[in-house]
Design an enzyme around this catalytic site. Structure first.
Site, short mmCIF file in Angstrom:
data_model
loop_
_atom_site.label_atom_id
_atom_site.label_comp_id
_atom_site.label_asym_id
_atom_site.label_seq_id
_atom_site.Cartn_x
_atom_site.Cartn_y
_atom_site.Cartn_z
N ASP A 128 0.86 -1.18 0.00
CA ASP A 128 0.00 0.00 0.00
C ASP A 128 0.89 1.23 0.00
O ASP A 128 2.07 1.13 0.34
CB ASP A 128 -0.82 0.04 1.31
CG ASP A 128 -2.07 -0.79 1.19
OD1 ASP A 128 -2.28 -1.32 0.10
OD2 ASP A 128 -2.82 -0.89 2.17
N THR A 185 -0.36 4.54 1.47
CA THR A 185 -0.63 5.34 2.66
C THR A 185 -0.27 4.57 3.93
O THR A 185 -0.76 3.47 4.15
CB THR A 185 -2.12 5.73 2.70
OG1 THR A 185 -2.43 6.28 1.43
CG2 THR A 185 -2.39 6.73 3.79
N ASP A 198 -4.39 -2.72 4.93
CA ASP A 198 -4.90 -2.24 6.21
C ASP A 198 -6.42 -2.24 6.26
O ASP A 198 -7.01 -2.29 7.32
CB ASP A 198 -4.35 -0.85 6.52
CG ASP A 198 -4.60 0.12 5.37
OD1 ASP A 198 -5.30 -0.27 4.41
OD2 ASP A 198 -4.11 1.26 5.42
#
Length: 1208
Positions: free
Chosen positions: A458, A460, A788
């Site tokens: 990912d 972020t 996440d």
């Protein structure tokens, strides 16, 4: 009247009533709540406030705990040391040895009247019992060592378990403040805030909800998400996952009284209560099987029980293996294809090791049997044919000794130390990885990580700091590179912006200032926190706006999800009508806007040309600076006369018609949010690239933002040939004309793909699956994925190793993952790679050492038996070499620390052989040297060293110096070869780093001292005679020779060796068949193809090996924990699914069988759901007694409608 904390001690609603309340669903639940006078009345009865929560006073908390229970279940006591000793004793080879040693002991005391025996022999026979006793003692030592290892392993897991559980926090309101408390501290009456991604820790009733959808498959088996709301279905249950939306609930049942708790209690009680009955049934089952065998041979008297005829027993393969292996559990190939679809494959190393263990086992058994046969035939011919002696009862002792030698060969051949080395290495690494912020949930993930060839990360929070701030804004045609003040913005626009941001964000997102001067802490969604920070920077308090408009005033909330990529909130206007605020990805919101506030805050039409100009001149430059761009817009619905940008309504609009509600918006502003790259990430990514691992970024962000961040991180390098795609383009390239995904099309894309922007969770899953299934690269890719969000679940599960974020990650993501990054940092992944490679190397080092010992010992015992009618290495000596030294060596070699050099080589990938050509060269080279020395000593050593020959001695003769020297030389060579084994990639300096590992040199010195004691003082027990100093020097000289010989072997170029010398090439899928040991043969016990005793013996031994290799899944200890253990891969699925069939089927099906107790039904169901669930732990398998055929209930059919296997 007694009072607690100024309120009456008697609650207005009892525990029993609350339990009954939670058994209702849907409309029934709504009706039941209104019977109590509505949800607010229930809050009053429980002395709590929907907005303020509990007071938080200690007295109140204690009283609630006493009345309604706490949110934990007392764990089942761990296995005692004696239980583990008993389990270790179940090993087949050890049992054979024990029996043989006991027989030998008995025979040594047996003195038949035998007048012809010479007196001399009687002298020796005084010591005949020593060998038997020595074998027994060494078996006891082995058992104690194994049990101690298991014991410490279990203690470690429990510690880890409690650490995982301790980290699970939940948001509740206490004293008007939102606070995070540990799940175990939640009480009945707490007001909990639930949001997307939560795993619910207790049962409750909704007070208010927005667009809430819950995945209840763990309870019902139904994969569809259930819509929840105060007027549709207000009951939310523990162990279920929030898949969308948010809300507020009052906790009504915790711990053993919650729905999940009731089931766990049922399961636990059922299993415990019925153990005695099960034993009784076991006996009956045995009788039944005897009758069956009679009926097979035609001896049946016609009294076949009707029931058995009606339902043939459905003993499946797992039950065969299960009962054979005494509680050690082999993961079962599932019967239904749907389930095998997403079951995680066995780890690469596990598959290879099992194949190796099986092959070595077969070879060892063959040689062992041959040794015994040859020894016995030679003895018989020599005694009865050549010497023509009559049979004497004392000869039985000789035969037993031959058998003991054979069994010892088998013991040496089976690498007992292998599972131990794997377990030790993994457990040691996991402990150390905790310090490197890697919380390992599935042990094999740590080893798989060493083979990783690709990481899909990912953006972020993983590559960036996840501390977001607004740094640029575009308001009323003014682009500000610094933050504006409220006076710079026309007043009405400023009010709309501050109001729109404050109301249209989750009320769980907050900016806290713990101490003045510290950086403010961002709680909740980081993007929303950045926008709230922007409101604060304008000089407005967002909390005061929220206090005016609490959540229960909202008319409708459109929560953010990966499809919408925006969020909207509808609130009533003070003078009638409604206002919709929305925010989201700027290019998506722009398309829905028809108006914009222009210069000085005048309203203008927002034409297509203006939109394109805005995207070109404002949004793209922001994105190219690596900023995430967010637009804020609104729309008014008014009952009276509508202005230009308003819409007239007569009644309430149809809020479900989202398409028409979210059009003709008025754009208020565009902001650019900065999320800086973590300072340590570029270096970590460089390390990965150097180690041969490709890092790809998969993000939902704008393609320009993604490109900018990827360049800053070093994922995109200036001269590389790479692809950057958006989700739409990616899908267009990988799908054929019918819209189906084609592997050959994915293979054209993934090798060059470095950044996938604006991607959906499905795209991420497709990419991961595509890379794993691809055959383009020789070594097959091993993929690690970070995630996440709740929607990352499928990709995390599909990946070889799934990393979830410990801080930003949702519970669903953590549950689907293998490793949790406690600091959300990409550089921790690099440490995981280093540890993973270290594990693989440690095991390879041990294999190189172990196999050399095995090859030499087996050949010496075999040829010795053939040539000298006696094994030069006695049983006790071989046990010392094999069991004790292997155990110690596995400890020594498994605890080497990783070095940065590990990251300088390419990853192994899936198909790399387990034993490389270099290792095989070392194994065969060292074995050759040792065999030459040992056979040299055996046949001519007595002459060279001028000692009495040990060849051709009577079986009962005492130990000779000749054979003692052979034994001692063998141990010395093995000890020095242990130093050689520290390097497996052909390095010359084997001493390097030796003193950085205290465990290694301590064990080495300890083994050396023990050997000196054994030789000098072992006497009869170890069949040794003390050696003189010059004889010792010869032994040590031959030992040091292995180091010199090792340098010679290293000089042989590996490239020249044939590839056939490497072992374990090819894809592990070929090996997993070995794990499922001849599936077809054991389809049903009723079939004529019953497993032969030999196969059963092997299955027993191997299940033991496998159980130790397939280390327990942390968090799988179902019956012990009530609250679905946070983050365990399918913990709730594993047991709770049972309740369904239990509830639905109990009355209908089990009424007929009055003798079938609840426990048996549950046990049967548990074993079924265990086969269904894709992870299972040893702990779980051991808790359930041996499978047996219960009075037949068609469980498969019964549960088919409830056990729908679902992927998250």
């Amino acid at each position: 009247m007694a009072t607690i904390d100024g309120r009456p001690a008697q609650y207005g609603i009892s525990l029993k009533q609350l339990r009954e309340l939670m058994e209702h669903r849907g409309r029934e639940g709504v009706a039941k709540i209104s019977e109590f006078g509505g949800i607010h009345e229930i809050c009053k009865k429980l002395y709590t406030s929907p907005n303020e929560g509990l007071s938080g006073s200690k007295a109140d908390e204690e009283h609630r705990r006493e009345t309604f229970g706490s949110n934990v279940i007392p764990p089942k006591p761990p296995k005692t040391f004696l239980t583990l000793v008993w389990e270790a004793l179940q090993d087949v080879t050890l049992i054979i040895l024990e029996v043989a040693a006991l027989v030998s002991l008995g025979l040594s005391f047996y003195k038949p009247a035998d007048e012809d025996a010479p007196l001399l022999q009687e002298e020796d026979e005084h010591h005949g019992w020593i060998e038997g006793l020595a074998i027994l003692i060494s078996v006891i030592v082995v058992v104690l060592v194994t049990a101690f290892n298991d014991y410490s392993k279990e203690r470690q897991f429990r510690g880890l378990q409690s650490r995982i559980e301790g980290e699970h926090k939940f948001s509740v309101i206490r004293g008007g403040e939102v606070c995070q408390i540990s799940v175990g501290d939640i009480l009945v009456g707490d007001i909990a805030q639930i949001k997307y991604g939560d795993l619910l820790p207790a049962d409750g009733c909704l007070i208010q909800s927005n667009d809430l959808k819950v995945d209840e498959s763990s309870l019902t088996g139904e994969s569809d998400h259930v819509k929840k709301g105060t007027d549709v279905d207000p009951m939310v249950l523990s162990g279920t996952h929030v898949m969308e939306g948010s809300g507020k609930m009052i906790v009504t049942a915790v711990g053993v009284n919650s729905q999940a708790g009731i089931i766990f209690t049922l399961l636990g009680a059922a299993v415990d209560e019925q153990e005695a009955e099960i034993k009784k049934m076991k006996k009956e089952a045995k009788k039944a099987s005897k009758q069956k065998s009679k009926s097979l041979t035609g001896e049946n008297d016609g009294r076949t029980p009707m029931k058995a005829a009606a339902h043939p027993p459905q003993t499946t393969q797992s039950e065969v293996i299960k009962s054979e292996s005494d509680g050690n559990h082999v993961q079962q190939p599932s019967t239904s294809t749907a389930e095998t679809g997403h079951k995680k494959e066995k780890s690469v190393l596990q598959a290879k090791l099992t194949k190796l263990a099986i092959q070595i086992g077969y070879a060892g058994s063959t040689i062992a049997v041959l040794t015994v046969i040859i020894l016995i035939i030679q003895f018989c011919i020599k005694t009865f044919v050549i010497d023509d002696r009559p049979w004497k009862n004392t000869y039985a002792n000789n035969l037993v000794k031959h058998l003991i030698i054979g069994v010892t060969v088998l013991v040496v051949a089976v690498p007992e130390g292998l599972p131990l080395a794997v377990t030790l290495s993994l457990a040691y690494s996991v402990k150390k990885m905790m310090k490197d912020n890697n919380l390992v949930r599935h042990l094999d993930a740590c080893e798989t990580m060493g083979n990783a060839t690709a990481i899909c990360s990912d953006k972020t929070g993983t590559l960036t700091t996840n501390r977001m701030t607004v740094v640029q804004s575009y308001i009323c045609e003014k682009l500000c590179k610094v933050l504006p003040t409220l006076t710079d913005i026309p007043q009405h626009v400023g009010n709309l912006i501050t109001m729109g941001i404050s109301v249209n964000s989750a009320y769980t997102s907050n900016i806290m200032c713990p101490n003045p001067g510290d950086l403010p802490v961002q709680v909740g969604n980081k993007t929303e926190c950045a926008l709230l920070g922007f409101v604060q920077a304008l000089g407005v308090k967002y909390q005061s706006i929220r206090d005016e408009i609490p959540e229960d005033k909202f008319t409708r909330v459109y929560t953010f999800n990966s499809v919408r990529k925006s969020m909207g909130t509808v609130i009533p206007r003070p003078n009638g009508g409604y206002r919709l605020y929305t925010k989201g990805a700027s290019e998506i919101i722009m398309k829905k806007c028809s108006f914009i506030y222009g210069h000085e805050g005048t309203l203008e039409k927002f034409t297509r040309d203006m939109q394109e100009r805005l995207i070109r001149e404002v949004i793209e430059p922001m994105a190219c600076d690596g900023l995430r761009t967010i637009s804020v817009a609104y729309r008014d619905f008014v009952p009276g006369k509508a202005a230009l940008n308003e819409v007239h309504i007569d009644g309430e609009p149809n809020w479900d018609d989202e398409e028409n509600i979210m059009t003709n918006l008025t754009c208020l502003c565009v902001v650019g949010i900065e999320d800086p790259v973590r300072p340590e990430v570029p270096d970590a990514i460089r390390k990965c690239q150097r180690a041969g691992i490709t890092v790809r970024m998969v993000t939902g962000d704008n393609i320009n933002t993604a490109r900018s961040i990827a360049s800053k991180c070093g994922i995109l390098r200036p001269n590389d040939d790479f692809l950057i795609l958006e989700g739409k383009e990616f899908n267009r390239r990988i799908r054929d004309s019918n819209g189906d995904i084609q592997q050959h099309l994915i293979d054209k894309v993934w090798p060059k793909l470095r950044v996938l922007a604006r991607s959906s969770p499905t795209d991420k899953y497709t990419l991961v699956k595509g890379i794993i299934d691809s055959m383009v690269s020789d070594n097959r890719e091993v993929v690690a994925v970070t995630g996440d969000g709740t929607n990352d679940g499928p990709a995390l599960k599909k990946a070889d190793v799934g990393f979830a974020m410990g801080i930003a990650g949702t519970d669903v993501a953590k549950e689907a993952s293998d490793i949790i990054l406690t600091d959300d940092n990409f550089s921790s992944i690099v440490k995981a790679v280093m540890w993973g490679r270290n594990v693989y190397d440690s095991i390879a080092k041990f294999l190189q050492f172990q196999l050399t010992v095995n090859v030499v010992a087996v050949i010496v015992a075999f040829i010795g038996a053939c040539a000298v009618q006696d094994s030069p290495l006695k049983a006790v000596q071989m046990l010392w070499v094999n069991l004790i030294m292997d155990t110690l060596a596995s400890l020594a070699l498994a605890t080497e620390l990783p070095t940065p050099d590990l990251l300088l080589r390419k990853p192994y990938g899936r198909t790399k052989p387990l034993i490389s050509r270099t290792m095989m060269k070392n194994i065969l080279g060292q074995a050759l040297y040792q065999l030459v020395i040992i056979f040299g000593l055996l046949f001519v050593g007595d002459m060279i060293l001028d000692i009495e020959s040990g060849r051709g001695q009577e079986l009962n003769a005492g130990p000779t110096q000749h054979f003692t020297i052979i034994f001692n030389t063998f141990v010395m060579m093995t000890l020095f070869n242990e130093i050689n084994a520290r390097k497996i990639h052909g390095q010359r300096n084997v001493i390097e780093g030796l003193f950085t590992n205290p465990i290694f040199y301590t064990i080495w010195i300890f083994t050396m001292i023990s050997q000196v004691l054994i030789i000098q003082y072992g006497k009869m027990a170890f069949s040794t005679r003390a050696l003189s100093l010059d004889q010792w020097l010869w032994c040590v000289f031959f030992g040091i020779g292995t180091l010199v010989w090792g340098q010679l072997i290293t000089s042989v170029p590996t490239r020249k060796l044939p590839k056939i010398l490497s072992w374990g090439r090819g894809h592990p899928e070929e090996y997993t068949d070995a794990m499922n040991l001849g599936e077809e043969r054991f389809d049903s016990i009723d079939s004529d193809k019953k497993p032969r005793a030999g196969q059963i013996l092997w299955i027993r031994g191997l299940t033991r090996l496998q159980t130790q290799i397939s280390v327990p899944v942390i968090g799988g200890e179902l019956q012990e924990r009530l609250i679905p253990v946070p983050y365990s891969k399918s913990n709730t699925d594993q047991a709770i699914r049972v309740v369904n069939a239990f509830r639905q089927g109990l009355d209908a099906r089990y009424g007929e069988h009055t003798n079938t107790s609840l426990a048996e039904v549950l046990r049967k169901q548990t074993s079924l759901s265990k086969r269904l669930s894709e992870t299972s732990s040893i702990e779980y398998a051991d808790n359930i007694p041996d499978e047996l055929t219960i009075p037949e209930i068609d469980v498969e059919r019964l549960s088919s409608h409830s056990h729908t296997e679902t992927a998250v």
